[in-house]
Design an enzyme around this catalytic site. Structure first.
Site, PDB file in Angstrom:
ATOM      1  N   ARG A  83       0.801  -1.354   0.148  1.00 38.04           N
ATOM      2  CA  ARG A  83      -0.079   0.103   0.175  1.00 38.04           C
ATOM      3  C   ARG A  83       0.583   1.157  -0.205  1.00 38.04           C
ATOM      4  NH1 ARG A  83      -3.370  -2.713   4.058  1.00 38.04           N
ATOM      5  NH2 ARG A  83      -4.834  -3.771   2.396  1.00 38.04           N
ATOM      6  N   LYS A 105       2.572  11.332 -10.669  1.00 39.93           N
ATOM      7  CA  LYS A 105       2.335  10.909 -11.222  1.00 39.93           C
ATOM      8  C   LYS A 105       2.548   9.463 -11.910  1.00 39.93           C
ATOM      9  CE  LYS A 105      -1.273  13.732 -14.301  1.00 39.93           C
ATOM     10  NZ  LYS A 105      -1.646  14.351 -14.816  1.00 39.93           N
ATOM     11  N   GLU A 147       9.086  18.568 -24.228  1.00 42.33           N
ATOM     12  CA  GLU A 147       8.130  18.800 -23.486  1.00 42.33           C
ATOM     13  C   GLU A 147       8.690  19.917 -22.628  1.00 42.33           C
ATOM     14  OE1 GLU A 147       5.575  16.872 -22.176  1.00 42.33           O
ATOM     15  OE2 GLU A 147       6.552  15.112 -22.045  1.00 42.33           O
ATOM     16  N   LYS A 189       6.614  22.988 -13.630  1.00 35.15           N
ATOM     17  CA  LYS A 189       6.060  21.909 -13.466  1.00 35.15           C
ATOM     18  C   LYS A 189       5.150  21.820 -11.908  1.00 35.15           C
ATOM     19  CE  LYS A 189       5.182  17.161 -14.178  1.00 35.15           C
ATOM     20  NZ  LYS A 189       4.717  15.636 -14.910  1.00 35.15           N
ATOM     21  N   GLU A 199      -5.087  16.914 -10.518  1.00 35.03           N
ATOM     22  CA  GLU A 199      -5.809  16.986 -11.520  1.00 35.03           C
ATOM     23  C   GLU A 199      -6.626  17.948 -11.715  1.00 35.03           C
ATOM     24  OE1 GLU A 199      -2.771  15.609 -15.190  1.00 35.03           O
ATOM     25  OE2 GLU A 199      -5.416  15.736 -16.103  1.00 35.03           O
ATOM     26  N   ARG A 203      -3.876  20.938 -13.743  1.00 36.15           N
ATOM     27  CA  ARG A 203      -2.919  20.357 -14.171  1.00 36.15           C
ATOM     28  C   ARG A 203      -2.676  20.382 -15.418  1.00 36.15           C
ATOM     29  NH1 ARG A 203       0.216  15.607 -10.362  1.00 36.15           N
ATOM     30  NH2 ARG A 203       2.055  15.335 -12.088  1.00 36.15           N
ATOM     31  N   ASN A 207      -1.054  18.850 -20.084  1.00 36.85           N
ATOM     32  CA  ASN A 207      -1.129  17.836 -21.262  1.00 36.85           C
ATOM     33  C   ASN A 207      -1.431  18.378 -22.437  1.00 36.85           C
ATOM     34  OD1 ASN A 207      -0.951  15.071 -20.394  1.00 36.85           O
ATOM     35  ND2 ASN A 207      -2.691  15.707 -18.913  1.00 36.85           N
ATOM     36  N   HIS A 210      -0.906  16.278 -25.109  1.00 33.72           N
ATOM     37  CA  HIS A 210      -0.911  15.182 -24.852  1.00 33.72           C
ATOM     38  C   HIS A 210      -2.135  14.405 -25.573  1.00 33.72           C
ATOM     39  CE1 HIS A 210       3.049  16.103 -22.783  1.00 33.72           C
ATOM     40  NE2 HIS A 210       2.701  15.060 -22.399  1.00 33.72           N
ATOM     41  N   HIS A 214      -0.894  10.779 -27.139  1.00 35.02           N
ATOM     42  CA  HIS A 214      -1.284  10.103 -26.571  1.00 35.02           C
ATOM     43  C   HIS A 214      -1.725   8.941 -28.201  1.00 35.02           C
ATOM     44  CE1 HIS A 214      -1.049  10.371 -22.258  1.00 35.02           C
ATOM     45  NE2 HIS A 214      -0.102  10.782 -22.838  1.00 35.02           N
ATOM     46  N   HIS A 227       7.749   8.760 -27.085  1.00 34.05           N
ATOM     47  CA  HIS A 227       6.229   9.775 -26.330  1.00 34.05           C
ATOM     48  C   HIS A 227       6.642  11.397 -26.665  1.00 34.05           C
ATOM     49  CE1 HIS A 227       3.260  11.465 -23.560  1.00 34.05           C
ATOM     50  NE2 HIS A 227       4.895  12.226 -23.030  1.00 34.05           N
TER      51      HIS A 227
HETATM   52  N1  LIG Z   1       4.509  11.045 -14.897  1.00 30.98           N
HETATM   53  C1  LIG Z   1       4.524  11.982 -16.098  1.00 30.98           C
HETATM   54  O1  LIG Z   1       4.010  12.917 -15.305  1.00 30.98           O
HETATM   55  C2  LIG Z   1       4.934  11.512 -16.736  1.00 30.98           C
HETATM   56  C3  LIG Z   1       5.785  12.454 -17.997  1.00 30.98           C
HETATM   57  C4  LIG Z   1       5.293  13.023 -18.867  1.00 30.98           C
HETATM   58  C5  LIG Z   1       5.914  11.797 -20.032  1.00 30.98           C
HETATM   59  N2  LIG Z   1       5.997  10.324 -18.648  1.00 30.98           N
HETATM   60  C6  LIG Z   1       6.058   9.198 -19.669  1.00 30.98           C
HETATM   61  O2  LIG Z   1       7.543   9.180 -19.158  1.00 30.98           O
HETATM   62  C7  LIG Z   1       8.139   8.036 -20.664  1.00 30.98           C
HETATM   63  C8  LIG Z   1       9.400   8.288 -22.182  1.00 30.98           C
HETATM   64  O3  LIG Z   1      10.164   8.480 -21.293  1.00 30.98           O
HETATM   65  P1  LIG Z   1      11.741   8.662 -21.641  1.00 30.98           P
HETATM   66  O4  LIG Z   1      11.043   9.842 -22.960  1.00 30.98           O
HETATM   67  O5  LIG Z   1      12.300   8.995 -20.857  1.00 30.98           O
HETATM   68  O6  LIG Z   1      11.838   7.511 -22.290  1.00 30.98           O
HETATM   69  P2  LIG Z   1      12.530   5.667 -21.992  1.00 30.98           P
HETATM   70  O7  LIG Z   1      12.383   5.399 -20.374  1.00 30.98           O
HETATM   71  O8  LIG Z   1      11.618   4.919 -22.420  1.00 30.98           O
HETATM   72  O9  LIG Z   1      13.853   6.114 -22.107  1.00 30.98           O
HETATM   73  C9  LIG Z   1      14.139   6.146 -22.961  1.00 30.98           C
HETATM   74  C10 LIG Z   1      15.860   5.213 -23.699  1.00 30.98           C
HETATM   75  O10 LIG Z   1      16.673   6.013 -23.683  1.00 30.98           O
HETATM   76  C11 LIG Z   1      17.210   5.588 -22.603  1.00 30.98           C
HETATM   77  N3  LIG Z   1      17.928   5.829 -21.995  1.00 30.98           N
HETATM   78  C12 LIG Z   1      17.734   6.636 -20.763  1.00 30.98           C
HETATM   79  N4  LIG Z   1      18.631   6.971 -19.798  1.00 30.98           N
HETATM   80  C13 LIG Z   1      19.641   7.258 -20.917  1.00 30.98           C
HETATM   81  C14 LIG Z   1      20.912   7.641 -20.842  1.00 30.98           C
HETATM   82  N5  LIG Z   1      21.182   8.469 -19.536  1.00 30.98           N
HETATM   83  N6  LIG Z   1      21.943   7.300 -21.435  1.00 30.98           N
HETATM   84  C15 LIG Z   1      21.449   6.343 -23.043  1.00 30.98           C
HETATM   85  N7  LIG Z   1      20.436   5.991 -22.716  1.00 30.98           N
HETATM   86  C16 LIG Z   1      19.876   6.275 -21.665  1.00 30.98           C
HETATM   87  C17 LIG Z   1      16.491   4.118 -22.029  1.00 30.98           C
HETATM   88  O11 LIG Z   1      16.901   3.337 -21.476  1.00 30.98           O
HETATM   89  C18 LIG Z   1      15.399   4.618 -23.401  1.00 30.98           C
HETATM   90  O12 LIG Z   1      16.142   3.508 -24.251  1.00 30.98           O
HETATM   91  C19 LIG Z   1       6.791   8.040 -21.626  1.00 30.98           C
HETATM   92  O13 LIG Z   1       6.102   6.432 -20.533  1.00 30.98           O
HETATM   93  C20 LIG Z   1       5.723   9.015 -20.686  1.00 30.98           C
HETATM   94  O14 LIG Z   1       4.096   8.420 -20.746  1.00 30.98           O
HETATM   95  C21 LIG Z   1       5.060  10.717 -17.630  1.00 30.98           C
HETATM   96 ZN   LIG Z   2       4.836  14.295 -22.232  1.00 30.10          ZN
END
Ligand SMILES: NC(=O)c1ccc[n+]([C@@H]2O[C@H](COP(=O)([O-])OP(=O)(O)OC[C@H]3O[C@@H](n4cnc5c(N)ncnc54)[C@H](O)[C@@H]3O)[C@@H](O)[C@H]2O)c1
Ligand SMILES: [Zn+2]
Length: 322
Positions: A83, A105, A147, A189, A199, A203, A207, A210, A214, A227
């Site tokens: 939990r 999130k 972003e 942010k 949200e 908030r 998005n 998005h 999405h 993304h």
């Molecule tokens: N929670 C939230 O508020 C929120 C906000 C925006 C996006 N997201 C989510 O985030 C995700 C996208 O995240 P992302 O763009 O970081 O993608 P990701 O986590 O897939 O990372 C991108 C790639 O880079 C590699 N990588 C990571 N760090 C590295 C480094 N320092 N050097 C070399 N390679 C590296 C990873 O292994 C992966 O292959 C999506 O699922 C999206 O929905 C969430």
């Molecule tokens: Zn995003």
């Protein structure tokens, strides 16, 4: 319990382990398969397996070492294991440093849509180390910049203009430029989330791009477009919709398109068909009783949440098919 993936583990796990060695009686790690296409419940379960097989309990702290995929899954594991246990974000992509690691999130995808299963759970701490960005592939860096542009467009036009004048510095990873981009993005942010953590409405402006984005990600299959790339094209549609609804001057939208192109990001959407876009967007979390609500721009550095007639949305999609 450090949650990471093989790509990031090879680069940074030994360093994080060394840094934490004296703080904890026991340090464990689990590696998840790398990629958005693995952001689902089977992967989440690998974390629970590792926690339970190792006798972890409520005193365990989870560390997310990786990009947004690792951060979102590890955060959700921390939100629901026993939990809820504390967790720390150590984001290693630009996107996760400016966005996903901040705000609490957490989520996994469902085959029907992005991030539909999740929880709000604030990290104890977020550690953004700019040095790790040196190993990031160019395409991932650009996705993160999408972003960053978003924050300027929705909340701070001075910042938007700063990005315009520092686009090249950001692309060549000038460390001062990156430091400012990460800091200002996190400030914006954090300020929005502090006013509306769960949200209700405000908030949702975070998005911007998005709802369309999405739909691109789910429509093409997760992991096809990054993304950040989907968000870039989504912001172009969001801005075009704002122009159609008479909310902004077309010049605002033109500057956004020019900046995204300069950053090497897509400004057109894949040809999924307007019907498919509309049906995917009805599953968006901002939709109420299947009425889609879009983040629209209402000025330079200003945004709001609005419904829009299907016919206008269709037209905007059709104008931007690649
Ligand atoms: N929670 C939230 O508020 C929120 C906000 C925006 C996006 N997201 C989510 O985030 C995700 C996208 O995240 P992302 O763009 O970081 O993608 P990701 O986590 O897939 O990372 C991108 C790639 O880079 C590699 N990588 C990571 N760090 C590295 C480094 N320092 N050097 C070399 N390679 C590296 C990873 O292994 C992966 O292959 C999506 O699922 C999206 O929905 C969430
Ligand atoms: Zn995003």
């Amino acid at each position: 319990m450090i949650v990471t993936n093989p790509t990031v583990a090879a680069l940074y796990l030994p360093r994080l382990r060394a840094a934490l060695a004296t703080r904890y009686a026991r340090l464990l790690s689990v590696e998840l398969p790398d990629g958005e296409e693995h952001k689902h419940w089977q992967t989440l379960n690998l974390i629970f397996d590792a926690l339970l097989n190792n006798g972890c309990d409520r005193r365990t702290t989870v560390y997310a070492l990786g990009g947004g995929v690792v951060g979102d899954i590890a955060g959700f594991a921390a939100a629901s294991f026993m939990r809820g246990v504390p967790y720390v974000q150590v984001p290693t992509t630009l996107l996760s440093q400016v966005d996903s690691s901040v705000g609490g999130k957490t989520a996994i995808n469902h085959p029907l849509g992005k991030n539909l299963i999740g929880a709000f759970h604030q990290p104890l701490r977020v550690v953004c180390d700019l040095d790790v960005l040196t190993s990031l592939p160019d395409r991932e860096l650009r996705a993160g910049l999408a972003e960053v542009v978003k924050y300027g467009a929705i909340a701070d036009w001075t910042f938007f203009e700063w990005i315009e004048s520092h686009a090249t510095a950001l692309l060549v990873r000038d460390v001062d430029a990156l430091a400012h981009a990460v800091q200002r993005s996190c400030e914006i942010k954090a300020a929005v989330v502090a006013q509306d953590e769960r949200e209700s409405d405000l908030r949702a402006v975070l998005n911007f791009g998005h709802t369309f984005g999405h739909a691109i990600e789910a429509g093409l299959g997760f992991g096809n477009w990054l993304h950040g790339e989907a968000v870039a094209a989504g912001m172009v549609l969001g801005a075009a919709l704002s122009v159609k609804l008479g909310l902004i001057d077309p010049a605002v939208s033109e500057r956004l398109v020019a900046l995204l192109s300069k950053l090497g990001l897509p400004t057109k959407v894949p040809a999924l068909g307007a019907d498919r876009y509309l049906s995917l967007m009805r599953l968006d979390k901002k939709a109420v009783s299947r009425e889609i609500r879009f983040v629209v721009l209402t000025g330079r550095g200003e945004a709001a949440l609005r419904p829009a007639p299907d016919a206008v949305v269709r037209e905007v999609i059709e104008m931007h098919v690649a």
